[in-house]
Scaffold this motif. Sequence first.
Motif, short mmCIF file in Angstrom:
data_model
loop_
_atom_site.label_atom_id
_atom_site.label_comp_id
_atom_site.label_asym_id
_atom_site.label_seq_id
_atom_site.Cartn_x
_atom_site.Cartn_y
_atom_site.Cartn_z
N TRP A 130 0.40 -0.01 8.69
CA TRP A 130 -0.37 0.04 7.43
C TRP A 130 -1.84 -0.28 7.68
O TRP A 130 -2.73 0.41 7.19
CB TRP A 130 0.25 -0.93 6.44
CG TRP A 130 -0.50 -1.12 5.15
CD1 TRP A 130 -0.52 -0.27 4.08
CD2 TRP A 130 -1.31 -2.23 4.79
NE1 TRP A 130 -1.30 -0.79 3.07
CE2 TRP A 130 -1.80 -2.00 3.48
CE3 TRP A 130 -1.67 -3.42 5.44
CZ2 TRP A 130 -2.63 -2.91 2.83
CZ3 TRP A 130 -2.49 -4.32 4.79
CH2 TRP A 130 -2.96 -4.06 3.50
N PRO A 164 -3.87 1.34 2.86
CA PRO A 164 -3.87 1.94 1.52
C PRO A 164 -3.46 0.93 0.45
O PRO A 164 -2.60 0.08 0.68
CB PRO A 164 -2.85 3.07 1.64
CG PRO A 164 -2.05 2.78 2.87
CD PRO A 164 -2.95 2.03 3.79
N CYS A 168 1.52 1.57 -1.47
CA CYS A 168 2.41 2.20 -0.49
C CYS A 168 3.84 1.80 -0.77
O CYS A 168 4.11 0.97 -1.66
CB CYS A 168 2.00 1.82 0.93
SG CYS A 168 2.25 0.06 1.33
N ALA A 224 2.57 -3.06 -1.29
CA ALA A 224 3.82 -2.36 -1.04
C ALA A 224 4.84 -2.55 -2.15
O ALA A 224 5.05 -3.66 -2.64
CB ALA A 224 4.42 -2.83 0.29
N ALA A 266 3.83 8.50 -2.09
CA ALA A 266 2.87 7.47 -1.69
C ALA A 266 3.02 7.29 -0.19
O ALA A 266 4.03 7.69 0.39
CB ALA A 266 3.14 6.16 -2.42
N PRO A 267 2.02 6.70 0.48
CA PRO A 267 2.23 6.39 1.91
C PRO A 267 3.51 5.57 2.08
O PRO A 267 3.73 4.60 1.34
CB PRO A 267 0.98 5.57 2.25
CG PRO A 267 -0.05 6.02 1.27
CD PRO A 267 0.70 6.29 0.00
N SER A 283 1.55 12.32 2.50
CA SER A 283 1.00 11.06 1.99
C SER A 283 0.64 10.05 3.07
O SER A 283 0.01 9.04 2.77
CB SER A 283 2.01 10.42 1.02
OG SER A 283 2.32 11.30 -0.05
N GLY A 328 1.68 7.37 6.45
CA GLY A 328 2.64 6.30 6.68
C GLY A 328 3.25 6.43 8.07
O GLY A 328 2.72 7.11 8.96
#
Length: 355
Positions: free
Chosen positions: A67, A73, A76, A106, A142-143, A228, A230
């Motif tokens: 991350w 981000p 996530c 997160a 999302a990530p 996205s 990740g």
Amino acid sequence: MSRRLAGRIRSQGALSVAEYMAACLFDPAEGVYTRADPLGRAGHFTTAPEISQMFGELLGLWAGACWQEQGSPSRCLLVELGPGRGTLMADALRALALLPSFLEAAEVVLVEASPVLRAAQQRVLAGHEVRWAETLDDLPEAPVFLLANEFFDALPIRQYVRTPEGWAERRIGQDDQERLQWGLGPRLPGSPPGLTPAKLAAPYGALVEACTAGETIAGEIGRRLRGSGGAALLIDYGYHPSAPGETLQALSGHRTVDPLAEPGTADLTAHVDFEALAAAASGAVAHGPVGQGALLQALGIDARAEALKAKATPQQAADVESALARLTAPDQMGRLFKALALTAEGAPVPPGFPV
């Protein structure tokens, strides 16, 4: 379960290996994963998170480091596929207290189908804000920082045999006494779907396995990473490169048993074809696989073990040392278990993997 399968075979014909595995593992009333907790001493097998807290801690910090490397981000997903009792995620979240900004960003999501294991996860993760999902399709875009430990090995596989007349699918029927037995279906019109080049080139008489369910999930992970960002870390026992051969096995009470004996009472698994899994994550960049032992040592498990032993009683220190060996030694889990990381194109190489 035996009676129900016999009735199903009488009415519908012989079952594919995938249909048999799905019934034995996930039947709502009598499946291994739906009827009771399959983990631990009283279950059928023990996973790495149950061996030592070090495993989940290091995987959590791996996700946090990815991350950070991808620009931290502000929103996530921290996702685990097949989270067992929730032990891995509990250990990961405890370690991630060292990175509070990641926890603030997160949303923690557990992808779990078993009601028995969901209940165990809720108990272990009480006090944490967690939600559950049936499949990856239920997650927002999302990530995603995803962990999957011993998830893909439990997905149903299909088996095929290459005969001089062509490919035929291995199936499960029954004899005159309604005892389950192996057999072959009719010749297929072409090659089976989902086979790697190495398996398509198998010699006559060879048996090959394909896990289309796993490849579909890997494809969805790849799509999310492409769209996205990740990273995903997939750890399982398996092989690389791809090759023919049978790996289906049944475990009951931590002992290997006949897969067709007493269906619904044993855990059924197959070794993961990491080459096929990486290829299925189309568009994502695959890193590794590397041995579990090499990954954990690169992430600092030896230093973590020393820190735990420094505050432990002699017996506790011995337990830490034993767990370290079990997780990393080549003749235990260190080599058979492998780790594959997936990222979007252009993302930094994840921690623990060679540049």
